[in-house]
Design a protein around this motif. Structure first.
Motif, short mmCIF file in Angstrom:
data_model
loop_
_atom_site.label_atom_id
_atom_site.label_comp_id
_atom_site.label_asym_id
_atom_site.label_seq_id
_atom_site.Cartn_x
_atom_site.Cartn_y
_atom_site.Cartn_z
N ASP A 1 0.86 -1.18 0.00
CA ASP A 1 0.00 0.00 0.00
C ASP A 1 0.90 1.23 0.00
N ASP A 2 0.29 2.41 -0.20
CA ASP A 2 1.09 3.64 -0.20
C ASP A 2 1.40 4.12 1.22
N GLY A 3 0.76 3.52 2.21
CA GLY A 3 1.04 3.86 3.60
C GLY A 3 0.15 3.06 4.52
N LEU A 4 0.52 3.05 5.79
CA LEU A 4 -0.24 2.32 6.81
C LEU A 4 -0.59 3.30 7.91
N ALA A 5 -1.89 3.56 8.09
CA ALA A 5 -2.34 4.49 9.13
C ALA A 5 -2.89 3.71 10.32
N THR A 6 -4.17 3.35 10.29
CA THR A 6 -4.71 2.53 11.38
C THR A 6 -4.37 1.05 11.18
N GLY A 7 -4.18 0.66 9.92
CA GLY A 7 -3.84 -0.73 9.62
C GLY A 7 -5.04 -1.62 9.42
N VAL A 8 -6.25 -1.11 9.58
CA VAL A 8 -7.43 -1.97 9.53
C VAL A 8 -7.68 -2.51 8.12
N THR A 9 -7.42 -1.71 7.07
CA THR A 9 -7.61 -2.19 5.71
C THR A 9 -6.60 -3.29 5.38
N ALA A 10 -5.36 -3.08 5.79
CA ALA A 10 -4.33 -4.10 5.56
C ALA A 10 -4.66 -5.38 6.30
N ARG A 11 -5.21 -5.29 7.51
CA ARG A 11 -5.57 -6.50 8.26
C ARG A 11 -6.67 -7.27 7.55
N ALA A 12 -7.67 -6.56 7.03
CA ALA A 12 -8.75 -7.24 6.32
C ALA A 12 -8.21 -7.95 5.08
N ALA A 13 -7.34 -7.28 4.34
CA ALA A 13 -6.76 -7.89 3.14
C ALA A 13 -5.89 -9.09 3.51
N ALA A 14 -5.12 -8.97 4.57
CA ALA A 14 -4.24 -10.07 4.99
C ALA A 14 -5.06 -11.30 5.37
N ARG A 15 -6.15 -11.10 6.08
CA ARG A 15 -6.99 -12.23 6.47
C ARG A 15 -7.60 -12.91 5.25
N MET A 16 -7.97 -12.13 4.25
CA MET A 16 -8.47 -12.70 3.01
C MET A 16 -7.38 -13.52 2.31
N LEU A 17 -6.18 -12.97 2.26
CA LEU A 17 -5.09 -13.64 1.55
C LEU A 17 -4.63 -14.91 2.26
N ARG A 18 -4.71 -14.96 3.56
CA ARG A 18 -4.32 -16.15 4.31
C ARG A 18 -5.15 -17.36 3.88
N ARG A 19 -6.38 -17.13 3.47
CA ARG A 19 -7.22 -18.24 3.03
C ARG A 19 -6.70 -18.89 1.76
N ASP A 20 -5.87 -18.16 1.01
CA ASP A 20 -5.30 -18.69 -0.23
C ASP A 20 -4.00 -19.45 -0.01
N ARG A 21 -3.57 -19.57 1.23
CA ARG A 21 -2.42 -20.38 1.64
C ARG A 21 -1.11 -19.99 0.94
N PRO A 22 -0.71 -18.73 1.04
CA PRO A 22 0.61 -18.35 0.51
C PRO A 22 1.73 -18.98 1.34
N ARG A 23 2.90 -19.11 0.74
CA ARG A 23 4.06 -19.61 1.49
C ARG A 23 4.43 -18.64 2.59
N SER A 24 4.41 -17.35 2.27
CA SER A 24 4.61 -16.30 3.26
C SER A 24 3.81 -15.08 2.83
N LEU A 25 3.52 -14.22 3.79
CA LEU A 25 2.76 -13.00 3.50
C LEU A 25 3.47 -11.82 4.17
N THR A 26 3.90 -10.88 3.35
CA THR A 26 4.61 -9.69 3.83
C THR A 26 3.80 -8.46 3.47
N PHE A 27 3.64 -7.55 4.41
CA PHE A 27 3.05 -6.25 4.11
C PHE A 27 4.18 -5.25 3.95
N ALA A 28 4.07 -4.38 2.94
CA ALA A 28 5.13 -3.40 2.69
C ALA A 28 4.52 -2.07 2.27
#
Length: 211
Positions: free
Chosen positions: A133-160
């Motif tokens: 993302d272009d920045g992280l403020a409260t982080g709530v949008t990134a958390r929602a996206a991360a939870r969605m992506l975890r269901r797809d079983r990536p080898r690793s998940l990094t936020f940047a």
């Protein structure tokens, strides 16, 4: 005296972020941008890493009367994610936001249709996925996206992101394997403060970058 901005624009922020990420070893990396502005940053990261680019759509749920203040976020599927402290401070419950949540979920579905243009998302299972993302403020949008992506079983998940609120970056570590930020300023108020040009990104720009 006006403070000097750290990044000229999102592409410059992406270049700084890509430099940080390029020193790491990645297995079959996939870069996902959070629309809209995050896709501009992600495009630069994907180009430097030689990785494919796609989107991960999550929508902010704004506080009543203050839609710019995110108290939660939702993706096109699954349950919404809320920031408990923000809800408590405003005296809100998830039930109070039911209509806003439904509207944002529908908008997430619309954007997926627009951006993917009838194709399936790129495969995520077994890959090192980098959510940008272009920045992280409260982080709530990134958390929602991360939870969605975890269901797809990536080898690793990094936020940047080029710039992150320190507290939000710490909190996000519960959802991802790593958080990479170029800047974690102690005096953080808004993402846009750290860019000289933080103009709105359009759907058309996102589509062009994905192509």
């Amino acid at each position: 005296m006006k403070r000097r901005r750290s990044f000229r624009d999102r592409r410059a922020g992406g270049a700084r972020l890509a430099a940080e990420l390029s020193h790491r070893s990645w297995h079959d990396p996939l870069v996902l941008g959070l629309p809209r502005g995050g896709v501009v940053v992600a495009y630069v990261v994907a180009d430097v890493l030689g990785a494919p680019l796609d989107v991960a759509v999550a929508r902010k749920i704004g506080a009543p009367g203050h839609p710019e203040f995110g108290v939660g976020a939702v993706t096109s599927s699954g349950e919404p994610t809320y920031d408990g402290r923000s809800l408590r401070s405003l005296g809100l419950t998830p039930g109070d936001l039911r209509e806003a949540c439904a509207a944002e979920k529908e908008e997430a579905r619309r954007r997926e249709r627009v951006y993917l243009r009838g194709r399936e998302p790129l495969p995520r299972a077994g890959r090192d996925v980098i959510l940008v993302d272009d920045g992280l403020a409260t982080g709530v949008t990134a958390r929602a996206a991360a939870r969605m992506l975890r269901r797809d079983r990536p080898r690793s998940l990094t936020f940047a992101a080029p710039v992150c609120a320190p507290e939000a970056a710490i909190g996000l570590k519960a959802e991802v394997d790593d958080v990479v930020c170029v800047l974690r300023p102690e005096r953080f108020r808004a993402v846009g403060e750290w860019y000289a040009d933080f103009g709105q990104t359009t759907d058309e720009e996102v589509i062009d970058l994905l192509q």
